[in-house]
Design a protein around this motif. Structure first.
Motif, short mmCIF file in Angstrom:
data_model
loop_
_atom_site.label_atom_id
_atom_site.label_comp_id
_atom_site.label_asym_id
_atom_site.label_seq_id
_atom_site.Cartn_x
_atom_site.Cartn_y
_atom_site.Cartn_z
N MET A 53 0.60 -1.22 0.03
CA MET A 53 -0.11 -0.17 0.01
C MET A 53 0.98 1.19 0.03
O MET A 53 0.66 2.33 -0.69
CB MET A 53 -0.85 0.00 1.29
N LYS A 54 1.85 1.38 0.64
CA LYS A 54 2.82 2.14 0.80
C LYS A 54 3.41 2.44 -0.74
O LYS A 54 3.37 3.65 -0.97
CB LYS A 54 4.10 2.19 1.52
N TYR A 55 3.83 1.33 -1.48
CA TYR A 55 4.38 1.85 -2.88
C TYR A 55 3.24 2.11 -3.59
O TYR A 55 3.34 3.06 -4.66
CB TYR A 55 4.89 0.26 -3.48
N VAL A 56 1.99 1.77 -3.41
CA VAL A 56 0.81 2.19 -4.19
C VAL A 56 0.40 3.77 -4.02
O VAL A 56 0.48 4.72 -4.78
CB VAL A 56 -0.20 1.42 -3.97
N ALA A 57 0.73 4.16 -2.77
CA ALA A 57 0.40 5.58 -2.46
C ALA A 57 1.52 6.52 -3.01
O ALA A 57 1.19 7.24 -3.48
CB ALA A 57 0.52 5.76 -1.00
#
Length: 989
Positions: free
Chosen positions: A437-441
């Motif tokens: 999710m951090k990478y997606v953000a």
């Protein structure tokens, strides 16, 4: 050599259009299995980890099989029957039954999201199996052709296989022992495995006598050596008598390994030694490798679930069958899912428990029509998890009667991401262990934000390269990007279905673009070059400052270089200065939120809840021509999601996903917002924009901030906003943060009903002027209004019920309210179908009221008797001095009796005609304005007849006066009436 160089890329670096084919079409016949289940698709991703104590997952209660060409033989294999006969004679048959019961109990627990979002998603909700396609390693490794969603919908799906046939013999007649089931995020891997376990617990999987599920996430966290026997009995104590004889007996065993991407497996002999003894302690990864090698328990069957990027971690020689989950690649499956989920008996609340709701059927029909258009929602619903999101959102929009703090739109999207990602790292082999999710953000969020700022929703390959590839510097970053494109890309972005834009990408769910853009901003990822460089330099200086301080102090004591401490202290100022400058980021976030929330070009759009409804159900009417210019894109959810993400509950969930937002940062942003958001909110906003502002305050979930914002609103105008139960709940929730009196609440033409008034009751008590015109409020609503007016805390002084079907029964209820009310001074019942009985009921109770000053009974078909009765009571009333009786069926005799009333003598004035004896009435313009405002809602022929009578009365009164000034006044009023009649006849009014 790096993994990115060793493994063949699933798509060329120069093209984002050639993505792994994770969504294959299916127009052929197939078996559809429908059973009770919990969250679809990725919503059940962590079921094994949860049953082992870290969470919970639903267990279906029943199952119905709709079988097509692929169907399982009802007869058990002879070997299976023989094994079962042996089980009856051994002592551990009871242990397996206990194991089944234990698994069943574990799976019966619902995830929090299922309990949170209504009874339609409870244990009895219905699950539809996605399409499963038999694949091969060659297909996985080679790049897929450039397929659009439209082509995938039309292309038949080959090699469809059912869940229960995964272990059938292969094309060469060999028995399949190891199955790799793979699919991208959200396609339903964990839900299918959960269904397999549940089927076995309920005796619907006769192929296996024992099923042992493991979570690879749990195995990855265990670093101690352990034997297979100890590993099984540690997780499943009921099997402690069964495990010792696993190898010796003819027991048919199935091992389930869920989430293989969490494990780093090494199939080299130098990396993982051979082990055939279930009692030998080895690392958990070695147990998995030897099970797959068939060196440990060679007769056991194994099914592995994984994402596409991890499929190649298992050498092809150890895999008997590859199966790809293709989601709902057939729109008929999508329709079936929506029909079953939205038609649950408890979906619309208590009111529909005994009968099927027409609103539910209408929702299913509208959604079905939208799917048939092959709209963008059809592309989104390839993923079962997005089908769950659609159903959850519709439940929130249509069936929410109250909104507890846990139920917000932002909360739905945040919970949806937790169900699908649950804190997973993007690549377990990468040393950074960055969460998915951090990478997606950081990446997709950047693309989403730039799209919002440039007001676009379609992105070219060049746009994607700018956001994903430009800043790639290291081998690790390229590897992460490869995994993202293989496993996650299609979850957020899909090919556009609009003609002429087939080679562009859009966000799979439009609102997800605004959510990720909001997350990108709130996480502080939006930084200028100077901010990024300054932050890095500040961190470096901060790390070395202590060591330098020691050296400088020593040198300054030995050598007379007194300027060194001075220079060093100046150097130490920089980190402190940068921290202060960095605090300005919070002001920038608050400024961005305010600017986007109060954009004047969006003032007259539909409110955001209606926009979401249209994006799901479509817009009824003719479709737009391809050559017609599209409307400007609207991103009004963007600032609302920014506020929602800052709420405590959503920050806690995002923390689990690896996206940390500190309490201090949220506090500073809220503090900065007071200077901008509240100040701009005080300005007069159009009704739809005001509804968006109230919804923003609800999503923000900051009671102190909301109270300060609401105190600044003295008048609330929501006229013409369709006040659904959800919007009424939001209004009541937001207004409940304060106790101040509201000067005016305008709810004209808002589709209110008795339930709406019941929800808004605490708010209505505090409103001085209450406008409820044009809401189809009948006798049921009048009960609520009666209770409102009789409440001891009621402050309503002006109540307008114009153009509502109050009727005789409603009039009696309002009459009761008038008798006991102490605050009302103005009551308008214009055009409320009272008739003579209704007016008589009001007249009977009017004498008991001591505060009413003005009563409007116009256009109610009153005759002379009722009109004169009301006036007689009004003459004796202490405060009532004005009664409106125009557009009623009053004769000439009644008119003359009413014209004889004198304010100085009788204490009341009756407004009946445009004349007052031989003069023009002082209220002639008021009466004509009332007619003009209400003409769209009145019977035009009847209005024309009344205007003709008024004109005739004006001409008669003009002929009776000799005063030229009065004649001029009559002529002026006559010209206005004639003008209105002319416009009425030619249809321009």
């Amino acid at each position: 050599m790096s993994r990115a160089m060793q493994c063949q890329s699933c798509l060329p670096w120069g093209s984002w259009a050639q993505l792994p084919r994770s969504l294959a079409g299916s127009r052929g016949s197939r078996g559809v299995s429908v059973c009770a289940a919990a969250v679809p698709g990725g919503a059940g991703r962590c079921f094994l980890r949860r049953i082992l104590g870290t969470g919970s997952i639903s267990l279906p209660r029943g199952c119905v099989h709709f079988q097509g060409d692929s169907q399982e033989s009802s007869a058990q294999p002879s070997s299976s029957r023989h094994a079962q006969s042996q089980l009856r004679n051994v002592a551990f048959s009871g242990a397996i039954k206990k194991h089944q019961k234990s698994l069943s109990a574990w799976f019966s627990h619902q995830p929090n999201e299922e309990r949170q979002f209504g009874p339609s998603f409870s244990l009895d909700a219905v699950h539809v199996d996605p399409v499963i396609r038999e694949s091969s390693l060659e297909e996985i490794l080679k790049p897929s052709p450039d397929l659009t969603i439209q082509n995938q919908l039309q292309q038949p799906c080959r090699k469809v296989i059912s869940l229960h046939n995964l272990f059938d013999v292969d094309a060469c007649g060999r028995q399949v022992k190891n199955v790799v089931l793979y699919g991208t995020v959200g396609t339903g891997k964990s839900t299918l495995i959960k269904k397999m376990v549940v089927d076995w617990c309920h005796g619907r999987l006769p192929r296996f006598q024992l099923v042992i599920p493991f979570s690879c996430e749990d195995l990855s966290h265990s670093h101690a050596h352990v034997s297979l026997r100890r590993l099984i009995t540690k997780k499943y104590q009921h099997l402690r008598d069964v495990v010792p004889v696993l190898e010796a007996s003819n027991l048919s065993v199935l091992f389930i390994l869920n989430g293989l991407e969490r494990l780093n497996l090494d199939f080299r002999l130098a990396g993982t030694e051979l082990c055939c003894d279930p009692n030998e302690p080895v690392p958990p990864s070695a147990i998995v490798v030897n099970l797959l090698r068939k060196y440990l328990l060679p007769e056991a069957s194994i099914i592995v679930t994984t994402r596409p990027s991890a499929v190649r971690r298992i050498p092809g020689k150890y895999v008997g069958r590859y199966a790809e989950i293709c989601g709902f690649s057939d729109t008929n499956l999508q329709k079936l899912y929506f029909q079953m989920r939205l038609s649950q008996p408890g979906c619309s609340g208590e009111e529909s428990q005994h009968r099927r709701s027409a609103e539910q059927e209408n929702l299913v029909e509208m959604l079905s029509r939208n799917l048939e258009r092959h709209n963008q929602i059809t592309a989104a619903c390839f993923l079962p998890s997005y089908c769950w999101l659609v159903c959850t959102t519709l439940h929130f929009l249509y069936f929410t009667r109250t909104v507890p703090p846990s139920q917000t739109l932002t909360g739905i999207y945040t919970s949806f991401l937790r169900l699908n990602f649950s804190g997973e790292v993007l690549d377990s082999t990468d040393p950074t262990h960055i969460s998915m999710m951090k990478y997606v953000a950081k990446t997709v969020g950047k693309l989403a934000y730039e799209g919002v700022m440039s007001r676009k929703t379609c992105f070219s390959e060049e746009d994607l390269r700018q956001c994903f590839e430009v800043e790639m510097k290291t081998e690790s970053e390229l590897n992460l990007l490869e995994v993202f494109r293989s496993d996650v890309f299609r979850f957020f972005l899909s090919p556009c279905v609009q003609p002429g834009k087939e080679h562009t990408f859009v966000f799979t769910i439009p609102a997800m673009q605004e959510y990720l853009a909001a997350l990108y901003v709130v996480l502080g990822e939006k930084k200028t070059l100077a901010q990024r460089v300054g932050k890095e330099l500040s961190e470096v200086l901060g790390k070395v400052s202590e060591d330098v301080a020691v050296v400088v102090n020593i040198i300054s004591k030995v050598l007379p270089l007194r300027f060194l401490p001075v220079l060093f202290n100046l150097l130490k100022i920089f980190p402190r200065y940068f921290s202060r400058v960095g605090g300005k980021d919070k002001d920038a976030i608050a400024h961005t939120m305010a600017e986007e929330l109060f954009k004047e070009e969006d003032y007259y759009n539909d409110d955001v809840l209606d926009q979401i409804n249209s994006s799901i159900l479509g817009v009824e009417g003719p479709m737009r021509h391809p050559d017609e210019a599209p409307d400007d894109e609207v991103f009004e959810l963007f600032p609302i999601f920014m506020g929602g993400i800052l709420s405590r509950r959503n920050r806690a969930i995002l923390e689990q996903l690896g996206c940390s937002i500190k309490n201090l940062a949220a506090f500073e942003i809220a503090k900065a917002m007071k200077k901008t958001v509240i100040r701009k909110g005080r300005r007069g906003l159009p009704p739809s924009e005001l509804m968006d502002y109230l919804f923003f305050l609800h999503e923000f979930q900051n009671e102190r901030f909301t109270a300060e914002a609401i105190r600044s609103l003295r008048a609330v105008n929501l006229s013409s906003v369709k006040m659904t139960p959800l919007k009424c709940s939001v209004l009541a929730s937001v207004m409940s943060t304060t106790c101040h009196e509201v000067e005016e609440l305008n709810l004209t033409s808002c589709n209110l009903d008795s339930g709406s008034l019941r929800t808004l009751f605490p708010v209505l008590l505090r409103c001085k002027a209450l406008h409820l015109q044009l809401n189809s409020l009948g006798s049921d609503a009048c009960k609520e209004i009666r209770d409102l007016l009789l409440h001891d805390k009621c402050v309503v002084s002006s109540l307008r019920l114009t153009n509502n079907p109050v009727g005789e029964q409603g009039a009696r209820l309002l009459a009761e309210a008038l008798a006991g009310n102490r605050s009302l001074t103005q009551l308008s019942l214009l055009h409320t179908a009272l008739g003579d009985p209704g007016a008589e009921a009001i007249a009977q109770q009017l004498a008991q009221n001591q505060h009413l000053r003005e009563l409007n009974l116009g256009y109610n078909s009153l005759t002379d008797t009722a009109a004169l009765r009301v006036v007689e009571v009004a003459k004796r009333h202490e405060t009532l001095d004005k009664v409106h009786l125009y557009f009623n069926d009053i004769s000439e005799d009644g008119k003359r009796a009413l014209d004889s009333l004198r304010m100085d003598r009788d204490g009341v004035r009756a407004l009946v005609f445009l004349t007052a004896g031989t003069d023009v009435s002082d209220y002639w313009s008021h009466i004509l304005n009332v007619v003009q405002r209400n003409l769209p809602f009145w019977d035009r022929e009847r209005v024309r007849q009344h205007l003709a009578l008024l004109l005739q009365d004006l001409e008669s009164s003009r002929s009776q006066t000799a005063n030229p000034w009065r004649k001029a006044k009559f002529l002026r009023v006559e010209s206005e009436v004639k003008k209105m009649l002319g416009k009425l006849q030619d249809g321009s009014l």
